[in-house]
Scaffold this active site. Sequence first.
Site, short mmCIF file in Angstrom:
data_model
loop_
_atom_site.label_atom_id
_atom_site.label_comp_id
_atom_site.label_asym_id
_atom_site.label_seq_id
_atom_site.Cartn_x
_atom_site.Cartn_y
_atom_site.Cartn_z
N SER A 40 5.14 -0.88 8.47
CA SER A 40 5.19 -2.13 9.24
C SER A 40 4.73 -1.85 10.67
CB SER A 40 6.61 -2.71 9.19
OG SER A 40 6.61 -4.01 9.68
N ASP A 62 3.80 -8.29 -0.68
CA ASP A 62 4.43 -8.33 0.64
C ASP A 62 4.36 -9.76 1.19
OD1 ASP A 62 4.98 -8.08 3.42
OD2 ASP A 62 4.15 -6.05 3.49
N HIS A 68 7.78 -6.06 1.46
CA HIS A 68 7.43 -5.48 2.75
C HIS A 68 8.13 -4.14 2.96
CE1 HIS A 68 5.82 -5.32 6.67
NE2 HIS A 68 6.99 -5.33 7.27
#
Length: 624
Positions: free
Chosen positions: A225, A488, A534
């Site tokens: 991320s 995601d 994610h």
Amino acid sequence: MLGLAAWCVCILGAFSTFDWTMSSLKQLAIGLTGLILSSQTAATGLSAVCTKENVQSVLPASTSIEGLVLVPASVTANAVTNYSIPASEQTPGQSHIDFCNVTVSYHHAGSNAITNLWYWLPVPEAFQNRFLATGGGGYAITSGQRGLGTGLVYGAATGTTDGGFGSWNTQLTDVLLRANGTINYDLLYAFGYKAIHEMTIVGKELSKNFYATNKKVYSYYSGCSEGGREGWSQVQRYGNQFDGVAVGAPAFRQVFLQVMHLFGAVVENEVGYYPPQCELSRITQDVIDACDELDGKKDGVVSRTDLCRLHYNATSSVGKAYNCAASKPPQFPPMPLGKRDGIQEVRRRQFAPPAPAASGSVTVKGAQVATDFWRGLFDSQTKKQVYISYPPSASMDDAFTAYDASTDSYGPSIAGMGASFVNYFLREKIASANSLPIPIHNVTGDQLTAWILEGLQKYSDTVQTNWPYLGDYHKNGGKIIHYHGESDGSIPAGSSVLYHEAVRRTMYPGQSYNASHAALADWYRLFLVPGAGHCSPNPQQPNGPFPQTILDSLVAWVEHGQTPVQLNATVFGRGSLAGQSQTLCSFPLRPLWRANGTVMDCVYDQVSIDTWLPTLDGFPLPVY
Ligand SMILES: *[C@@H]1O[C@H](CO)[C@@H](O)[C@H](O)[C@H]1NC(C)=O
Ligand SMILES: *[C@@H]1O[C@H](CO)[C@@H](O)[C@H](O)[C@H]1NC(C)=O
Ligand SMILES: *[C@@H]1O[C@H](CO)[C@@H](O)[C@H](O)[C@H]1NC(C)=O
Ligand SMILES: *[C@@H]1O[C@H](CO)[C@@H](O)[C@H](O)[C@H]1NC(C)=O
Ligand SMILES: *[C@@H]1O[C@H](CO)[C@@H](O)[C@H](O)[C@H]1NC(C)=O
Ligand SMILES: *[C@@H]1O[C@H](CO)[C@@H](O)[C@H](O)[C@H]1NC(C)=O
Ligand SMILES: *[C@@H]1O[C@H](CO)[C@@H](O)[C@H](O)[C@H]1NC(C)=O
Ligand SMILES: *[C@@H]1O[C@H](CO)[C@@H](O)[C@H](O)[C@H]1NC(C)=O
Ligand SMILES: [Ca+2]
């Protein structure tokens, strides 16, 4: 882009004089060599080297960063024994670990602004000549102990930085704007790329000195991320800093990414309908059911979102019943002392808004919202595509609406990451995350394009992080394992595909698609993770694999030349296949199962590849 705050109140130690020489450390290291030590003995050896005085003596006297001044008096060091690193997405975990826990601060010549560094140094006999740099998530630059633990499993000295933000749980958005509303560019650049660089330079030197080794210390980075973006920020700039990086779901091309968080509300404005979350979740479930078997394996996992995109039509959900209990208020890490209005709200709104119980059946307009949301952003005049969106099998978090109890109706929800970008980065105003410079009802797709352009002018050299030329990194032999959950719902997997493609075109101009991919795959591979969300497995597709041992694969590639032709992964959600070993295909090859879902091939499928690479000619600049 969830941010996990780290918890560590690091009090700077009072200055004390010390008298420790390198030779005594070397003697100790030599004394340890070749012995197989019981954990008891190891711990004793550790407590001898893990002292403030010893760490002060091994601080690099100077670094390749001119003007970086380490503060010996700030050093803290304590031996930690029998520590357990829990299994997580990033590591299978390990128990009974002994290490030295070190913090140290630095400033830059001419400034007294302090940045704190934090290192976990394995017990000397466990040190594998590796250094691992770690990053953060959301607007946090650190994952604290969670990140530090991942490196110990691999015998790596591991580091993290607080970015100079003032504490281990302060995020960039807490400090980006000064009280008078001006941007703190020092902290912006620290977050953009400088702080991780400095932490790495110091950490590599410190490790060499602490272990008194002349051997090559392999240097790695791991993050997902925002942590993935931070990894790329280093690879793009510092060609000889890392030998290998594992970068997941990077929050790069950040200006697009953050502004696009508002796209769900834009679609709903345009359709004129604000579906309950439950209605969108029903559509997502229908997608998963309908697309599951397109990949040849009936396991509840959409391994081929490309085929799904080509075959699924949301109108087939119309009339399907939905029924959801009220969702709990979002769980989020405890807040630091609230200094300013709006900040806590920004963090909270990184999570889906709470919703009341809802039931009904999917409407034509609800299906239209889904279709337009999946399609991406288009220019209203030219009808050409500006940017991409999420695949149909991803949770539609960015399109989740807000319930207003006073009117018993749903309206657009302002995605927190989008709002904080517009308010803080563009308008330079501390504002509630529930507000934008114009009412959310009035935000159009063309407004998003305008905000993206404005953001590019301001942030191309900091958070955007999409520089596609990696010549230095490649020349230095660096390896990259880039991964992204294909379902995601916070950062679209397509964002990673676009960048991988930009690097291919930039690094190998004039070569054919296949030839350039073959050349690229020698050092940079992109793995889409079937079904994953994610930076983690996805509760909606619990049989999906996740590359939990990615650092094993990276180390094997860097240190032993074992190319991860397919990446090892394990099913570790709660599904019926939990524990199963699988492998992931290297893009552009795509997974296809045969023999009733027992054998997976990685196939070349041009029609599928093309769905990942739309022409983005609705945007006035090239999109890297
Ligand atoms: C590591 O050191 C910091 C700073 O002294 C301290 O806050 C933290 O609790 C220590 N962690 C462990 C596991 O000892
Ligand atoms: C190490 O910790 C475990 C619990 O995680 C405990 O059961 C064990 O007794 C500890 N061992 C020592 C030597 O302290
Ligand atoms: C804002 O505050 C900073 C730091 O206090 C100062 O350097 C800067 O000059 C101020 N800017 C304005 C426009 O007042
Ligand atoms: C989806 O189905 C509807 C109704 O059958 C049709 O009007 C529409 O064109 C289809 N959309 C796509 C993208 O095929
Ligand atoms: C928002 O749009 C409405 C029309 O849809 C318009 O009447 C109103 O003035 C707009 N508000 C702002 C602040 O732009
Ligand atoms: C590229 O390679 C794939 C097999 O990996 C093959 O099917 C395809 O035809 C090749 N394309 C070209 C243009 O050679
Ligand atoms: C990948 O998995 C295989 C089979 O479990 C194993 O033999 C191999 O060592 C693993 N490779 C890496 C790099 O972890
Ligand atoms: C195919 O696999 C499923 C389980 O995934 C099993 O239930 C089914 O019996 C298999 N079919 C055949 C023909 O082997
Ligand atoms: Ca499947």
